[in-house]
Every structure is written in C-alpha cells, then in structure tokens.
Design a protein around this motif. Structure first.
Motif, PDB file in Angstrom:
ATOM      1  N   PRO A  40      54.470 109.805  64.397  1.00  0.00           N
ATOM      2  CA  PRO A  40      53.665 108.599  64.201  1.00  0.00           C
ATOM      3  C   PRO A  40      54.476 107.504  63.525  1.00  0.00           C
ATOM      4  N   VAL A  41      54.211 106.271  63.926  1.00  0.00           N
ATOM      5  CA  VAL A  41      54.870 105.103  63.345  1.00  0.00           C
ATOM      6  C   VAL A  41      53.786 104.210  62.752  1.00  0.00           C
ATOM      7  N   PRO A  42      53.916 103.816  61.479  1.00  0.00           N
ATOM      8  CA  PRO A  42      52.905 102.931  60.882  1.00  0.00           C
ATOM      9  C   PRO A  42      52.880 101.577  61.587  1.00  0.00           C
ATOM     10  N   ASP A  43      51.689 101.020  61.690  1.00  0.00           N
ATOM     11  CA  ASP A  43      51.532  99.702  62.288  1.00  0.00           C
ATOM     12  C   ASP A  43      52.167  98.662  61.362  1.00  0.00           C
ATOM     13  N   GLU A  44      52.973  97.773  61.914  1.00  0.00           N
ATOM     14  CA  GLU A  44      53.687  96.809  61.068  1.00  0.00           C
ATOM     15  C   GLU A  44      52.807  95.674  60.568  1.00  0.00           C
ATOM     16  N   TYR A  45      51.662  95.430  61.216  1.00  0.00           N
ATOM     17  CA  TYR A  45      50.793  94.323  60.809  1.00  0.00           C
ATOM     18  C   TYR A  45      49.529  94.788  60.115  1.00  0.00           C
ATOM     19  N   GLU A  46      49.126  96.001  60.349  1.00  0.00           N
ATOM     20  CA  GLU A  46      47.899  96.538  59.770  1.00  0.00           C
ATOM     21  C   GLU A  46      48.193  97.223  58.449  1.00  0.00           C
ATOM     22  N   GLU A  47      47.144  97.855  57.929  1.00  0.00           N
ATOM     23  CA  GLU A  47      47.297  98.607  56.691  1.00  0.00           C
ATOM     24  C   GLU A  47      48.093  99.880  56.959  1.00  0.00           C
ATOM     25  N   TRP A  48      48.496 100.551  55.908  1.00  0.00           N
ATOM     26  CA  TRP A  48      49.267 101.793  56.011  1.00  0.00           C
ATOM     27  C   TRP A  48      48.512 102.870  56.768  1.00  0.00           C
ATOM     28  N   SER A  49      47.203 102.726  56.857  1.00  0.00           N
ATOM     29  CA  SER A  49      46.378 103.794  57.436  1.00  0.00           C
ATOM     30  C   SER A  49      46.444 103.865  58.957  1.00  0.00           C
ATOM     31  N   VAL A  50      46.981 102.842  59.606  1.00  0.00           N
ATOM     32  CA  VAL A  50      47.037 102.822  61.068  1.00  0.00           C
ATOM     33  C   VAL A  50      48.375 103.395  61.532  1.00  0.00           C
ATOM     34  N   GLN A  51      48.312 104.429  62.377  1.00  0.00           N
ATOM     35  CA  GLN A  51      49.501 105.108  62.873  1.00  0.00           C
ATOM     36  C   GLN A  51      49.499 105.094  64.405  1.00  0.00           C
ATOM     37  N   HIS A  52      50.657 104.818  65.000  1.00  0.00           N
ATOM     38  CA  HIS A  52      50.815 104.808  66.455  1.00  0.00           C
ATOM     39  C   HIS A  52      51.703 105.979  66.866  1.00  0.00           C
ATOM     40  N   VAL A  53      51.278 106.678  67.912  1.00  0.00           N
ATOM     41  CA  VAL A  53      52.091 107.745  68.482  1.00  0.00           C
ATOM     42  C   VAL A  53      52.302 107.387  69.948  1.00  0.00           C
ATOM     43  N   SER A  54      53.538 107.066  70.304  1.00  0.00           N
ATOM     44  CA  SER A  54      53.879 106.676  71.674  1.00  0.00           C
ATOM     45  C   SER A  54      54.476 107.881  72.388  1.00  0.00           C
ATOM     46  N   ILE A  55      53.796 108.336  73.453  1.00  0.00           N
ATOM     47  CA  ILE A  55      54.199 109.554  74.147  1.00  0.00           C
ATOM     48  C   ILE A  55      54.599 109.216  75.580  1.00  0.00           C
ATOM     49  N   PRO A  56      55.892 109.310  75.919  1.00  0.00           N
ATOM     50  CA  PRO A  56      56.298 109.103  77.310  1.00  0.00           C
ATOM     51  C   PRO A  56      55.844 110.312  78.132  1.00  0.00           C
ATOM     52  N   CYS A  57      55.165 110.049  79.244  1.00  0.00           N
ATOM     53  CA  CYS A  57      54.561 111.142  80.019  1.00  0.00           C
ATOM     54  C   CYS A  57      55.122 111.276  81.423  1.00  0.00           C
ATOM     55  N   GLY A  58      55.996 110.430  81.810  1.00  0.00           N
ATOM     56  CA  GLY A  58      56.575 110.504  83.143  1.00  0.00           C
ATOM     57  C   GLY A  58      57.329 109.227  83.423  1.00  0.00           C
ATOM     58  N   PRO A  59      57.877 109.121  84.619  1.00  0.00           N
ATOM     59  CA  PRO A  59      58.587 107.893  84.944  1.00  0.00           C
ATOM     60  C   PRO A  59      57.628 106.703  84.907  1.00  0.00           C
ATOM     61  N   ASP A  60      57.896 105.783  84.015  1.00  0.00           N
ATOM     62  CA  ASP A  60      57.113 104.550  83.901  1.00  0.00           C
ATOM     63  C   ASP A  60      55.673 104.782  83.446  1.00  0.00           C
ATOM     64  N   GLU A  61      55.389 105.941  82.851  1.00  0.00           N
ATOM     65  CA  GLU A  61      54.038 106.271  82.399  1.00  0.00           C
ATOM     66  C   GLU A  61      54.074 106.592  80.907  1.00  0.00           C
ATOM     67  N   GLN A  62      53.103 106.050  80.164  1.00  0.00           N
ATOM     68  CA  GLN A  62      53.104 106.234  78.710  1.00  0.00           C
ATOM     69  C   GLN A  62      51.677 106.321  78.192  1.00  0.00           C
ATOM     70  N   LEU A  63      51.511 107.124  77.141  1.00  0.00           N
ATOM     71  CA  LEU A  63      50.236 107.224  76.447  1.00  0.00           C
ATOM     72  C   LEU A  63      50.467 106.773  75.012  1.00  0.00           C
ATOM     73  N   LEU A  64      49.739 105.748  74.578  1.00  0.00           N
ATOM     74  CA  LEU A  64      49.814 105.285  73.194  1.00  0.00           C
ATOM     75  C   LEU A  64      48.543 105.756  72.497  1.00  0.00           C
ATOM     76  N   PHE A  65      48.712 106.646  71.524  1.00  0.00           N
ATOM     77  CA  PHE A  65      47.603 107.215  70.764  1.00  0.00           C
ATOM     78  C   PHE A  65      47.663 106.624  69.365  1.00  0.00           C
ATOM     79  N   THR A  66      46.659 105.857  68.991  1.00  0.00           N
ATOM     80  CA  THR A  66      46.618 105.201  67.686  1.00  0.00           C
ATOM     81  C   THR A  66      45.435 105.733  66.899  1.00  0.00           C
TER      82      THR A  66
END
Length: 137
Positions: A40-66
């Motif tokens: 997880p990567v903390p959101d740079e503009y939000e509070e510390w409580s917001v975390q982003h998890v960027s998951i590459p799932c295939g060629p040109d396919e991505q799931l961003l779970f926040t």
C-alpha cells in the motif's frame, strides 16, 4: 443543561445506548507484499488513513484498490489501458483480508457490516484473472 445531562446519562449509560467504535482491520504491508507482490502507498493529498494498492493484472490491465481507515470505505478501479471497466465505491467496511489457493487464485476479501452484524462479503480475485463477486448475507 440538567435535562440534557439526564438524557445523556439515560441514553449512554445503558447497554443499548452505548456507542461502539469498530476498527477497520487490514493486512499489514508485509502481507500485501507476500500475497500480491505489492505494498500500500499512502495518498499524497489525503490524510494518512487513505492507502492505495495498485495491482497489475495483465497486459495493459490494472486494479487499483483504495481503502480509507477512518471512513471505513473502499474504492475499486479496474482499468484496461485508458478505459475504466469497473468503479466501485463502498462504505461500512469492517475487515479486509488476503487469501490465496490453487483453485480460486489470489483474492482480496472485504467484509462489510451494519453495526456488529455481517451483512455483505465482497471477493475480488486478482489472479489468474480479475473477478468481483459481491454476496449479501
């Protein structure tokens, strides 16, 4: 002031009037890394409580779970190239966990609740392919 105090004492000193804080339980950084190979990567503009998890799932396919620890919410964005395929925003998250097995693959499991009763479970499969299943209980 006295009538408010009596109301507050009768409202909050009884078991049915208790206000309960329920913590959002999430995997730690090491679990994300071990199960899905990302952290997880903390959101740079939000509070510390917001975390982003960027998951590459295939060629040109991505799931961003926040997820937001304070608001107890999640946001899922499934993209292919520049096209948004699915966007889900939900509140009332109680627990986020990670699972992996040979038949279902790698999953993010999200449990939602109304008060203390489980009412909904969402399974987000991220490997070998993306699948989102939302179950009412």
């Amino acid at each position: 002031m006295g009538s408010y105090r009596r109301w507050a004492e009768t409202k909050f000193n009884r078991p049915e009037g208790l206000m309960i804080f329920v913590e959002l339980l999430t995997p730690d950084e090491n679990e994300w890394l071990a199960w899905l190979g990302v952290q997880p990567v903390p959101d740079e503009y939000e509070e510390w409580s917001v975390q982003h998890v960027s998951i590459p799932c295939g060629p040109d396919e991505q799931l961003l779970f926040t997820y937001d620890l304070l608001r107890k919410s999640i946001e899922i964005r499934w993209t292919q190239g520049s096209e948004m395929l699915v966007e889900i925003i939900r509140e009332g998250v109680r627990r986020i966990s990670l699972t992996f097995n040979r038949t279902t693959g790698a999953n993010i499991r999200v449990i939602f609740s109304d008060s203390l009763v489980v009412s909904n479970v969402m399974n987000v499969r991220v490997w070998p392919s993306i699948s989102i299943r939302d179950e009412m209980r």
